[in-house]
Design a protein around this motif. Sequence first.
Motif, short mmCIF file in Angstrom:
data_model
loop_
_atom_site.label_atom_id
_atom_site.label_comp_id
_atom_site.label_asym_id
_atom_site.label_seq_id
_atom_site.Cartn_x
_atom_site.Cartn_y
_atom_site.Cartn_z
N GLN A 1 -129.14 -46.42 -34.26
CA GLN A 1 -128.78 -45.17 -34.92
C GLN A 1 -127.34 -45.25 -35.37
O GLN A 1 -126.43 -45.38 -34.56
CB GLN A 1 -128.99 -44.01 -33.94
N ASP A 2 -127.11 -45.21 -36.66
CA ASP A 2 -125.76 -45.19 -37.25
C ASP A 2 -124.83 -46.27 -36.68
O ASP A 2 -123.67 -46.00 -36.38
CB ASP A 2 -125.13 -43.81 -37.08
N GLY A 3 -125.35 -47.47 -36.49
CA GLY A 3 -124.54 -48.57 -36.00
C GLY A 3 -124.56 -48.77 -34.50
O GLY A 3 -124.14 -49.80 -34.00
N ASP B 1 -126.35 -38.44 -24.37
CA ASP B 1 -125.15 -37.78 -24.88
C ASP B 1 -123.94 -38.44 -24.23
O ASP B 1 -124.06 -39.15 -23.23
CB ASP B 1 -125.20 -36.28 -24.53
N TYR B 2 -122.77 -38.21 -24.79
CA TYR B 2 -121.52 -38.65 -24.18
C TYR B 2 -120.63 -37.42 -24.09
O TYR B 2 -120.33 -36.79 -25.09
CB TYR B 2 -120.84 -39.75 -25.00
N GLU B 3 -120.23 -37.07 -22.87
CA GLU B 3 -119.43 -35.87 -22.65
C GLU B 3 -118.07 -36.23 -22.10
O GLU B 3 -117.94 -37.13 -21.28
CB GLU B 3 -120.15 -34.92 -21.68
N MET C 1 -119.55 -51.40 -28.23
CA MET C 1 -120.09 -52.61 -28.85
C MET C 1 -118.98 -53.40 -29.54
O MET C 1 -118.89 -54.62 -29.39
CB MET C 1 -121.20 -52.26 -29.84
N ASP C 2 -118.13 -52.69 -30.30
CA ASP C 2 -117.03 -53.36 -31.00
C ASP C 2 -116.04 -53.98 -30.03
O ASP C 2 -115.60 -55.11 -30.20
CB ASP C 2 -116.30 -52.38 -31.92
N ARG C 3 -115.67 -53.21 -29.00
CA ARG C 3 -114.68 -53.67 -28.02
C ARG C 3 -115.17 -54.89 -27.25
O ARG C 3 -114.42 -55.83 -27.01
CB ARG C 3 -114.34 -52.55 -27.05
N GLN C 4 -116.45 -54.89 -26.86
CA GLN C 4 -117.00 -55.97 -26.05
C GLN C 4 -117.62 -57.09 -26.87
O GLN C 4 -117.94 -58.14 -26.33
CB GLN C 4 -118.07 -55.42 -25.10
N VAL D 1 -123.43 -41.94 -30.10
CA VAL D 1 -123.37 -42.97 -31.14
C VAL D 1 -121.95 -43.49 -31.28
O VAL D 1 -121.71 -44.71 -31.32
CB VAL D 1 -123.90 -42.43 -32.49
N ARG D 2 -120.97 -42.59 -31.35
CA ARG D 2 -119.56 -43.00 -31.50
C ARG D 2 -119.12 -43.86 -30.31
O ARG D 2 -118.49 -44.91 -30.49
CB ARG D 2 -118.65 -41.79 -31.63
#
Length: 124
Positions: free
Chosen positions: A63-65, A84-86, A24-27, A17-18
């Motif tokens: 989910q959460d933005g 997931d993001y690892e 999304m914000d950056r692009q 999510v983070r």
Amino acid sequence: MFGIPGKQAVTLTPAAVRQISRLMDRQGSSGLRIGVKKGGCAGMEYTMEFAESINPMDELVEQDGARVMIAPMAQMFLFGTEIDYETSLLEAGFKFNNPNVSDTCGCGESIKFKDQPTEGPART
């Protein structure tokens, strides 16, 4: 399309999510569109691209933005997947924990699905 009412097609970990929200914000995009296509040594590969708009046929997961769109032909292959993001010392990236996968290649980039049709899904 292939979902169960009241249950999201995919789930996102807090780390995913983070990262999706940051991207999304950056692009300045509407979200990330995920799918599958033919390729790699195991037969299929995940795809992920920035989406400028939401296709009405996409499965939308918010989910959460963070916003993920799943292309129609990929929905049956991705249902039940946890994204997931690892981050490690050598690499960082999204990881798909997909219960529909029966095999992966050694490099981890290519997958084979249980009961995979011989023609495979349409490209997304």
